[in-house]
Motif scaffolding. Sequence first.
Motif, PDB file in Angstrom:
ATOM      1  N   GLU A  33      46.926 -34.747 -11.481  1.00 55.44           N
ATOM      2  CA  GLU A  33      48.064 -34.058 -10.865  1.00 55.44           C
ATOM      3  C   GLU A  33      47.914 -32.540 -10.874  1.00 55.44           C
ATOM      4  O   GLU A  33      48.290 -31.863  -9.916  1.00 55.44           O
ATOM      5  CB  GLU A  33      49.369 -34.463 -11.560  1.00 55.44           C
ATOM      6  CG  GLU A  33      50.078 -35.633 -10.919  1.00 55.44           C
ATOM      7  CD  GLU A  33      50.082 -35.615  -9.396  1.00 55.44           C
ATOM      8  OE1 GLU A  33      49.539 -36.556  -8.800  1.00 55.44           O
ATOM      9  OE2 GLU A  33      50.608 -34.644  -8.796  1.00 55.44           O
ATOM     10  N   ARG A  37      46.199 -31.175  -7.895  1.00 56.28           N
ATOM     11  CA  ARG A  37      46.744 -31.574  -6.593  1.00 56.28           C
ATOM     12  C   ARG A  37      46.769 -30.441  -5.554  1.00 56.28           C
ATOM     13  O   ARG A  37      46.359 -30.652  -4.398  1.00 56.28           O
ATOM     14  CB  ARG A  37      48.156 -32.167  -6.797  1.00 56.28           C
ATOM     15  CG  ARG A  37      48.890 -32.565  -5.527  1.00 56.28           C
ATOM     16  CD  ARG A  37      48.171 -33.630  -4.727  1.00 56.28           C
ATOM     17  NE  ARG A  37      48.060 -34.885  -5.442  1.00 56.28           N
ATOM     18  CZ  ARG A  37      47.240 -35.884  -5.058  1.00 56.28           C
ATOM     19  NH1 ARG A  37      46.475 -35.754  -3.994  1.00 56.28           N
ATOM     20  NH2 ARG A  37      47.186 -37.002  -5.753  1.00 56.28           N
ATOM     21  N   ASP A  59      44.831 -30.885  -2.038  1.00 61.86           N
ATOM     22  CA  ASP A  59      45.545 -30.828  -0.752  1.00 61.86           C
ATOM     23  C   ASP A  59      44.903 -29.792   0.174  1.00 61.86           C
ATOM     24  O   ASP A  59      44.753 -30.028   1.378  1.00 61.86           O
ATOM     25  CB  ASP A  59      47.020 -30.468  -0.982  1.00 61.86           C
ATOM     26  CG  ASP A  59      47.798 -31.612  -1.608  1.00 61.86           C
ATOM     27  OD1 ASP A  59      47.284 -32.744  -1.619  1.00 61.86           O
ATOM     28  OD2 ASP A  59      48.916 -31.370  -2.098  1.00 61.86           O
ATOM     29  N   ILE A  92      42.682 -41.200  -5.417  1.00 63.29           N
ATOM     30  CA  ILE A  92      42.849 -39.742  -5.388  1.00 63.29           C
ATOM     31  C   ILE A  92      42.755 -39.221  -3.957  1.00 63.29           C
ATOM     32  O   ILE A  92      43.283 -38.161  -3.631  1.00 63.29           O
ATOM     33  CB  ILE A  92      41.774 -39.054  -6.262  1.00 63.29           C
ATOM     34  CG1 ILE A  92      41.802 -39.607  -7.686  1.00 63.29           C
ATOM     35  CG2 ILE A  92      41.967 -37.538  -6.295  1.00 63.29           C
ATOM     36  CD1 ILE A  92      40.650 -39.127  -8.564  1.00 63.29           C
ATOM     37  N   CYS A 139      41.619 -26.919 -10.391  1.00 62.90           N
ATOM     38  CA  CYS A 139      42.492 -26.358  -9.351  1.00 62.90           C
ATOM     39  C   CYS A 139      42.249 -24.861  -9.193  1.00 62.90           C
ATOM     40  O   CYS A 139      42.089 -24.358  -8.075  1.00 62.90           O
ATOM     41  CB  CYS A 139      43.949 -26.617  -9.728  1.00 62.90           C
ATOM     42  SG  CYS A 139      45.097 -26.322  -8.389  1.00 62.90           S
TER      43      CYS A 139
END
Length: 267
Positions: free
Chosen positions: A23, A26, A30, A57, A255
């Motif tokens: 998460e 994410r 994206d 995923i 990320c």
Amino acid sequence: MTELIIFTDLDGTLLDKETYSWESARPALDRCRELGVPVVAVTSKTLEETRDMAAGIGLDERFVFENGGGIWLGADRGVLVLGRPHAELRAAFRRLTGFFPDLRGMTDMTVAEVAAFTGLLPAAAELARRRRFSEPFVIVSGGGVAGPAVAAARAPEIVAAAAEMGLQVVRGGRFYHLMAAGQSKGVAVRRLTVEMIPPGAPAPQTAGLGDSPNDFPLLTAVDFPFLVRLADGGVTPCQLPGVTVATRPGPAGWCEVVLALLARPGS
Ligand SMILES: [Mg+2]
């Protein structure tokens, strides 16, 4: 924009080491999807567990599994074999345990034991035991799995014995992995990169993310190598040139560095 492919380790890198959650990554995942940048798993997991994970995923259909023992090229093309058959590795592992009785292979563990050790649900642990090109193992000490210091002291002679059999041992996040000499995430990533170039297209740029020594060949094989931090905030000692270390562990570090990569000048 020069085409980019992102190759990533899963456990401890894109996935939180304890919860297996992605998460925190994410926003970057994206953004990759918006830009059409493929994110490709490069893992010590098996074909079946990686296929489920990649679909869940939303990663590219293609991936490297069992530390470069095989490449899944998709439903239409199947498996590209790079490693040695599991039966051969199991025979060698049995010979190793003759010298080192404190080794315990994943194939010798029950599904419940694998689940308890990895924190995976039993159904996922069952998929983790379906080895094709590697035998994961732990070093046992005092009735349990040896701690990092004991394991690090024991590892060199085990590595040397495997080398005498024409095999190698690499260290992942939880297990050591017995596999073919010359097999690595890096060899597989170079091969899969070639497979992913459309006919007539220029070579893409590549990025790689990892957290453990078995990821170093992956980091060596790419244009933009990244290490994410470990759960305790430390980082695996790494002498490779040009490696960027994330400020945060696991998927949060993933990320951070991928968003920066996607926003780099000239991209
Ligand atoms: Mg890892």
